[in-house]
Design an enzyme around this catalytic site. Structure first.
Site, PDB file in Angstrom:
ATOM      1  N   LYS A   1       7.074  -8.919   6.323  1.00  0.00           N
ATOM      2  CA  LYS A   1       7.402  -9.466   4.930  1.00  0.00           C
ATOM      3  C   LYS A   1       8.215 -10.446   4.996  1.00  0.00           C
ATOM      4  O   LYS A   1       7.987 -11.607   4.375  1.00  0.00           O
ATOM      5  CB  LYS A   1       8.060  -8.290   4.005  1.00  0.00           C
ATOM      6  CG  LYS A   1       7.050  -7.062   3.691  1.00  0.00           C
ATOM      7  CD  LYS A   1       7.781  -6.058   3.138  1.00  0.00           C
ATOM      8  CE  LYS A   1       6.897  -4.992   2.523  1.00  0.00           C
ATOM      9  NZ  LYS A   1       6.033  -4.292   3.891  1.00  0.00           N
TER      10      LYS A   1
ATOM     11  N   GLY B   1       0.796  -1.120   0.100  1.00  0.00           N
ATOM     12  CA  GLY B   1       0.000   0.019   0.027  1.00  0.00           C
ATOM     13  C   GLY B   1       0.960   1.375   0.061  1.00  0.00           C
ATOM     14  O   GLY B   1       0.461   2.119  -0.782  1.00  0.00           O
ATOM     15  N   ASN B   2       1.913   1.298   0.667  1.00  0.00           N
ATOM     16  CA  ASN B   2       2.875   2.479   0.792  1.00  0.00           C
ATOM     17  C   ASN B   2       3.648   2.794  -0.529  1.00  0.00           C
ATOM     18  O   ASN B   2       3.880   3.806  -0.990  1.00  0.00           O
ATOM     19  CB  ASN B   2       3.958   2.237   1.839  1.00  0.00           C
ATOM     20  CG  ASN B   2       3.339   2.327   3.322  1.00  0.00           C
ATOM     21  OD1 ASN B   2       2.494   3.172   3.376  1.00  0.00           O
ATOM     22  ND2 ASN B   2       4.034   1.528   4.168  1.00  0.00           N
TER      23      ASN B   2
ATOM     24  N   LYS C   1      -0.036  -2.213  13.658  1.00  0.00           N
ATOM     25  CA  LYS C   1      -0.364  -1.892  12.078  1.00  0.00           C
ATOM     26  C   LYS C   1      -0.295  -0.679  11.964  1.00  0.00           C
ATOM     27  O   LYS C   1      -1.230  -0.039  12.072  1.00  0.00           O
ATOM     28  CB  LYS C   1      -1.402  -2.943  11.650  1.00  0.00           C
ATOM     29  CG  LYS C   1      -1.452  -2.586  10.197  1.00  0.00           C
ATOM     30  CD  LYS C   1      -0.451  -3.279   9.365  1.00  0.00           C
ATOM     31  CE  LYS C   1      -0.758  -2.967   7.849  1.00  0.00           C
ATOM     32  NZ  LYS C   1       0.328  -3.389   7.107  1.00  0.00           N
TER      33      LYS C   1
ATOM     34  N   LYS D   1      -1.133  -7.393   5.075  1.00  0.00           N
ATOM     35  CA  LYS D   1      -1.394  -7.868   3.808  1.00  0.00           C
ATOM     36  C   LYS D   1      -0.449  -8.969   3.189  1.00  0.00           C
ATOM     37  O   LYS D   1      -0.786  -9.980   2.391  1.00  0.00           O
ATOM     38  CB  LYS D   1      -1.556  -6.795   2.720  1.00  0.00           C
ATOM     39  CG  LYS D   1      -0.142  -6.255   2.071  1.00  0.00           C
ATOM     40  CD  LYS D   1       0.198  -6.977   0.809  1.00  0.00           C
ATOM     41  CE  LYS D   1       1.775  -6.065   0.441  1.00  0.00           C
ATOM     42  NZ  LYS D   1       2.792  -5.816   1.320  1.00  0.00           N
TER      43      LYS D   1
END
Length: 314
Positions: free
Chosen positions: A271, A10-11, A125, A209
């Protein structure tokens, strides 16, 4: 032919609808290149900045009598539609330009979490925009939000991020894939829901995500998980004078670096953990972390970080 789940950060999607659309258009070309090579792709995406902006904007309007306050699950659903629309349109246009006929479908996706997950007691988050320390303190005092400093980039609101357990629409995703469609699913980590006596119920959280993408990839028996973020590679000693880029990581190396606290919580750590979950979920599975801008270079092994089991290391 490989089955690949591609997770867009998203970033990495920009700070406005116009910026996002421009970034997604260039990304669509790289994603379609994967299809032309014969690969089957499924796309997920983050929504941290977007869901935070939607939530802040809707609640600002509510405070001024323009509408009712919008809960976080509904804001997450709105972000799935908004980002999915840009991805879907850009991919359709690129496929058409390449004279390819695949359909692209964005699926509003619910992801099951545990109502007793300890994450609900400790928000971690990051969502929404970056603020100075002074700005964040004022918003926290006004609205009761929790803020943290995010990887040297400023202060961001944090919300609960429970671990994803299962994907409600998994059968539908599989059916769409089998029909030949390019599927966009689990946007923003999925809309977090818990099981109630009368069915599913949304809860105020944002699922990471990358974890949802790893779960999706494992459930789909994908060959590779690609996580696209704001940096080209994974680094040791990130943003330090002795920063070191990593082109390859084995499971044991990644686990060692996690113990050494090399990866920032709320940033690179989830991640790496998501990649570990996926790589260890089945044989011959690999994960790639690279930037949105340099996917083509990473696919040509010119940048990016590959995470794989020791026995597949060459």
């Amino acid at each position: 032919m490989a089955k690949i789940v591609v997770a867009l950060g998203g970033n990495a999607l920009g700070n406005s609808p116009s910026e996002q659309l421009n970034l997604v258009k260039s990304t669509a070309a790289s994603l379609v290149n994967l299809i032309t090579l014969g690969h089957q792709i499924v796309i997920s995406h983050g929504n941290g900045p977007q869901v935070g902006a939607i939530n802040l904007g809707m609640n600002f309007a509510a405070e001024h009598g323009q509408n009712a306050a919008f809960p976080l699950p509904e804001c997450g659903a709105m972000s799935q539609g908004y980002i999915g629309y840009h991805l879907q349109q850009s991919l359709e246009n690129e496929l058409r330009a390449q004279q390819m006929k695949q359909q692209v479908v964005s699926l509003v996706t619910q992801v099951v979490v545990d109502s007793q997950d300890p994450a609900f007691m400790k928000p971690t988050k990051p969502v929404g925009a970056f603020y100075s320390q002074q700005q964040s303190q004022k918003i926290a005092a006004d609205k009761g939000y929790t803020f943290i400093e995010d990887a040297g980039r400023g202060y961001r609101q944090v919300v609960a991020s429970p671990i994803p357990q299962s994907i409600v629409e998994l059968n539908s995703i599989n059916q769409l894939i089998e029909s030949g469609a390019v599927v966009i699913a689990c946007g923003g980590g999925g809309i977090p829901v818990v099981q109630q006596d009368n069915g599913w119920q949304g809860v105020p959280a944002v699922i990471d995500k990358d974890r949802s993408s790893a779960l999706l990839a494992a459930n789909l028996k994908a060959d590779q998980l690609i996580i696209l973020t704001a940096v080209d590679q994974v680094y040791l000693n990130y943003n330090q004078p002795n920063q070191q880029a990593l082109s390859q990581l084995t499971v044991s190396q990644a686990q060692q670096y996690i113990q050494e606290k090399q990866f920032a919580p709320g940033s690179m750590l989830p991640k790496i953990e998501a990649c570990l979950d996926f790589v260890q979920s089945g044989p011959h599975r690999t994960a790639l972390i690279t930037s949105l801008a340099h996917l083509d270079k990473a696919l040509a092994h010119q940048t990016g970080t590959i995470l794989q089991q020791e026995e597949t290391q060459k």
